[in-house]
Scaffold this motif. Structure first.
Motif, short mmCIF file in Angstrom:
data_model
loop_
_atom_site.label_atom_id
_atom_site.label_comp_id
_atom_site.label_asym_id
_atom_site.label_seq_id
_atom_site.Cartn_x
_atom_site.Cartn_y
_atom_site.Cartn_z
N ARG A 91 117.80 86.95 13.59
CA ARG A 91 118.90 87.85 13.26
C ARG A 91 119.66 88.29 14.50
O ARG A 91 120.90 88.32 14.52
CB ARG A 91 118.35 89.07 12.51
N THR A 92 118.93 88.60 15.56
CA THR A 92 119.56 89.06 16.80
C THR A 92 120.38 87.94 17.44
O THR A 92 121.50 88.17 17.91
CB THR A 92 118.50 89.56 17.79
N ALA A 93 119.83 86.72 17.45
CA ALA A 93 120.55 85.61 18.05
C ALA A 93 121.85 85.32 17.30
O ALA A 93 122.91 85.14 17.91
CB ALA A 93 119.67 84.37 18.07
N ALA A 94 121.78 85.29 15.97
CA ALA A 94 122.99 85.02 15.18
C ALA A 94 123.99 86.16 15.31
O ALA A 94 125.20 85.93 15.45
CB ALA A 94 122.62 84.80 13.72
N GLY A 95 123.51 87.39 15.29
CA GLY A 95 124.41 88.53 15.42
C GLY A 95 125.08 88.60 16.78
O GLY A 95 126.28 88.89 16.89
N ALA A 96 124.32 88.31 17.84
CA ALA A 96 124.90 88.33 19.19
C ALA A 96 125.95 87.23 19.34
O ALA A 96 127.01 87.44 19.95
CB ALA A 96 123.79 88.15 20.23
N ALA A 97 125.68 86.04 18.78
CA ALA A 97 126.66 84.96 18.85
C ALA A 97 127.92 85.33 18.08
O ALA A 97 129.05 85.07 18.54
CB ALA A 97 126.06 83.68 18.30
N GLY A 98 127.76 85.95 16.91
CA GLY A 98 128.92 86.37 16.14
C GLY A 98 129.74 87.41 16.87
O GLY A 98 130.99 87.38 16.85
N THR A 99 129.09 88.34 17.54
CA THR A 99 129.80 89.36 18.32
C THR A 99 130.58 88.73 19.47
O THR A 99 131.73 89.09 19.73
CB THR A 99 128.80 90.39 18.87
N ALA A 100 129.95 87.78 20.16
CA ALA A 100 130.64 87.10 21.27
C ALA A 100 131.85 86.32 20.78
O ALA A 100 132.92 86.35 21.41
CB ALA A 100 129.66 86.16 21.98
N ALA A 101 131.70 85.62 19.65
CA ALA A 101 132.83 84.87 19.11
C ALA A 101 133.96 85.81 18.65
O ALA A 101 135.15 85.51 18.84
CB ALA A 101 132.36 84.00 17.94
N ALA A 102 133.59 86.94 18.05
CA ALA A 102 134.60 87.90 17.62
C ALA A 102 135.35 88.48 18.81
O ALA A 102 136.59 88.68 18.77
CB ALA A 102 133.94 89.02 16.80
N ALA A 103 134.63 88.78 19.89
CA ALA A 103 135.28 89.29 21.10
C ALA A 103 136.25 88.26 21.68
O ALA A 103 137.36 88.60 22.12
CB ALA A 103 134.23 89.67 22.14
N LEU A 104 135.86 87.00 21.67
CA LEU A 104 136.75 85.94 22.16
C LEU A 104 138.00 85.83 21.28
O LEU A 104 139.12 85.65 21.78
CB LEU A 104 136.01 84.62 22.19
N ALA A 105 137.81 85.95 19.95
CA ALA A 105 138.96 85.88 19.05
C ALA A 105 139.94 87.01 19.31
O ALA A 105 141.16 86.80 19.36
CB ALA A 105 138.47 85.93 17.60
N ALA A 106 139.42 88.23 19.50
CA ALA A 106 140.29 89.36 19.79
C ALA A 106 141.05 89.16 21.09
O ALA A 106 142.25 89.45 21.20
CB ALA A 106 139.46 90.64 19.85
N TRP A 107 140.37 88.66 22.11
CA TRP A 107 141.00 88.39 23.40
C TRP A 107 142.11 87.34 23.25
O TRP A 107 143.22 87.48 23.77
CB TRP A 107 139.95 87.91 24.39
N ALA A 108 141.80 86.25 22.52
CA ALA A 108 142.78 85.17 22.37
C ALA A 108 144.00 85.61 21.57
O ALA A 108 145.12 85.15 21.82
CB ALA A 108 142.11 83.98 21.69
N TYR A 109 143.81 86.52 20.61
CA TYR A 109 144.93 86.99 19.81
C TYR A 109 145.83 87.95 20.59
O TYR A 109 147.05 87.96 20.41
CB TYR A 109 144.42 87.69 18.54
#
Length: 431
Positions: A91-109
């Motif tokens: 759960r922690t690994a998947a959640g951390a990866a999702g958070t990192a991807a979401a942060a990248l999406a916000a930065w790219a937008y």
């Protein structure tokens, strides 16, 4: 009536009759599809949109970074999986990866995305996946009955190729239509959905992992060299495939370079070529057990066939030429995986198998970063067609060395091999 119902339930696929395993398996599909989608998508973005000079180095370095955590963090991963509850790790690994991807999406937008951010994001996602995959394999006994462990493991491993194929198909297409921001949003949704699914799954009570388990894992790590020392024939096979992997895994760098510089295509072409390679590998995995001959001789011929398949696009340029050749190359990889893992299952003592397959992954996976950097650098100096010819030439010495090996007399029939990773493209191929 009860017996009939039970028998009917037994005939259903494991993911349908075991809700806990089915839920975690779906989480696995989402995470592996997401990481493959991100790798293919960003690699294409670097070559087609972000970098004007040194595109080969940029793509090669990216692929190298995306595979380093699985090799470099192997001891840390082993201790973590031994010490903490498996559901929490997943759960922690998947959640951390999702958070990192979401942060990248916000930065790219919100602003232009620097290259450093893309490299940092793939390092974060690959690190999370390095914890997720082995923990999932280890937790199978907590999800299924003893009689279903073999089926669950085989099901889990066979679906990795399907998830990787789906992710590879989508990655470049999404980048062409929605950019890295859209790609990151898709990855974030997949990872966070996986985290939610795993949080709702019921894991059976297991012995609480702690210091003793972690110490045992450390002791196993210290004996891996001894395992190989007692298996000289297997060790020589691994050396042959390690040398071959230096050239086979370069295909993931060559595909986008070939698409951009030779075929002058877009994300759809990258998706076609990635799908061709993945489809061939799946076919090889299903048909490998039917290919006759001694493993070493068959493996040598397959490496030779792969060399021819990789050489043809270097001589004749064409979208469907390279697509067909990648199907053949992928088929060779799939057959090699089935034949040689079956051989390893027979030759390696049962008590040594967990440690052996761990060291096999680490040794073969270590070539992927080197191959990515080497062929990335060469891609800035040589044409993509020349890279295909270099790949083909590099496989021939490994094929000859494999053909000269002599297998010891078998003690027992080889069991089925679907549940273990392929000796070729162990780390960068289909995850």
């Amino acid at each position: 009536m009860t017996t009939a119902t039970t028998d009917e339930g037994r005939r259903l696929p494991l993911v349908l009759r075991n809700r806990a395993f089915g839920t975690v398996w779906l989480g696995q599909v989402l995470t592996q599809a997401a990481v493959r989608m991100f790798q293919v998508g960003v690699s294409w973005w670097l070559i087609a949109y972000a970098v004007s000079g040194g595109r080969g180095l940029a793509s090669g370095l990216f692929m190298a970074v995306s595979t380093l955590p699985a090799v470099a963090l192997a001891p840390v991963v082993a201790r973590t999986v031994a010490r903490f509850a498996h559901r929490s790790v997943l759960r922690t690994a998947a959640g951390a990866a999702g958070t990192a991807a979401a942060a990248l999406a916000a930065w790219a937008y919100t602003s232009g995305l620097p290259l450093a951010a893309a490299y940092a994001a793939t390092l974060a996602l690959a690190t999370c996946q390095a914890f997720f995959d082995p923990c999932l394999t280890t937790s199978v006994p907590e999800l299924v009955d003893d009689e279903d462990i073999e089926a669950a493991t085989g099901f889990e491993m066979s679906t990795q190729s399907l998830a990787g194929l789906g992710g590879a198909l989508l990655g470049a297409l999404i980048v062409d239509r929605a950019g890295v921001a859209g790609l990151a949003v898709g990855c974030a949704a997949a990872y966070l959905s996986a985290a939610v699914l795993i949080a709702t799954a019921r894991f059976r009570a297991a012995d609480a992992p702690g210091e003793d388990a972690a110490q045992a894992a450390g002791e196993q790590q210290r004996t891996l060299r001894g395992i190989l020392a007692d298996l000289p024939f297997v060790r020589r096979i691994l050396i042959c495939f390690t040398a071959a992997n230096l050239f086979t895994t370069a295909v993931f760098v060559v595909i986008p370079l070939y698409t951009a510089s030779v075929l002058h295509g877009g994300g759809g072409t990258v998706a076609l070529l990635e799908a061709s390679l993945g489809t061939g590998t799946l076919i090889g995995s299903f048909t490998g057990a039917r290919v006759p001959g001694r493993p070493t001789v068959t493996g040598a011929w397959l490496l030779g066939a792969m060399a021819v398949a990789l050489a043809v696009p270097g001589l004749f340029a064409g979208r469907f030429v390279i697509a067909g050749c990648l199907v053949v190359a992928g088929w060779c990889v799939g057959v090699i995986g089935v034949r040689f893992v079956a051989l390893f299952q027979r030759l390696v003592p049962a008590a040594d198998k967990p440690g052996f397959f761990a060291v096999m992954q680490a040794v073969l996976g270590a070539t992927f970063p080197l191959a990515s950097l080497l062929f990335g650098l060469l891609g800035d100096q040589l044409s993509a067609q020349t890279l295909c010819l270099i790949q083909a030439a590099g496989l021939l010495p490994a094929a000859c060395a494999l053909a000269l090996l002599r297998e010891p007399a078998p003690d027992a029939p080889a069991p089925a091999a679907d549940a273990e990773p392929s000796p070729l493209v162990a780390a960068g191929g289909e995850r």
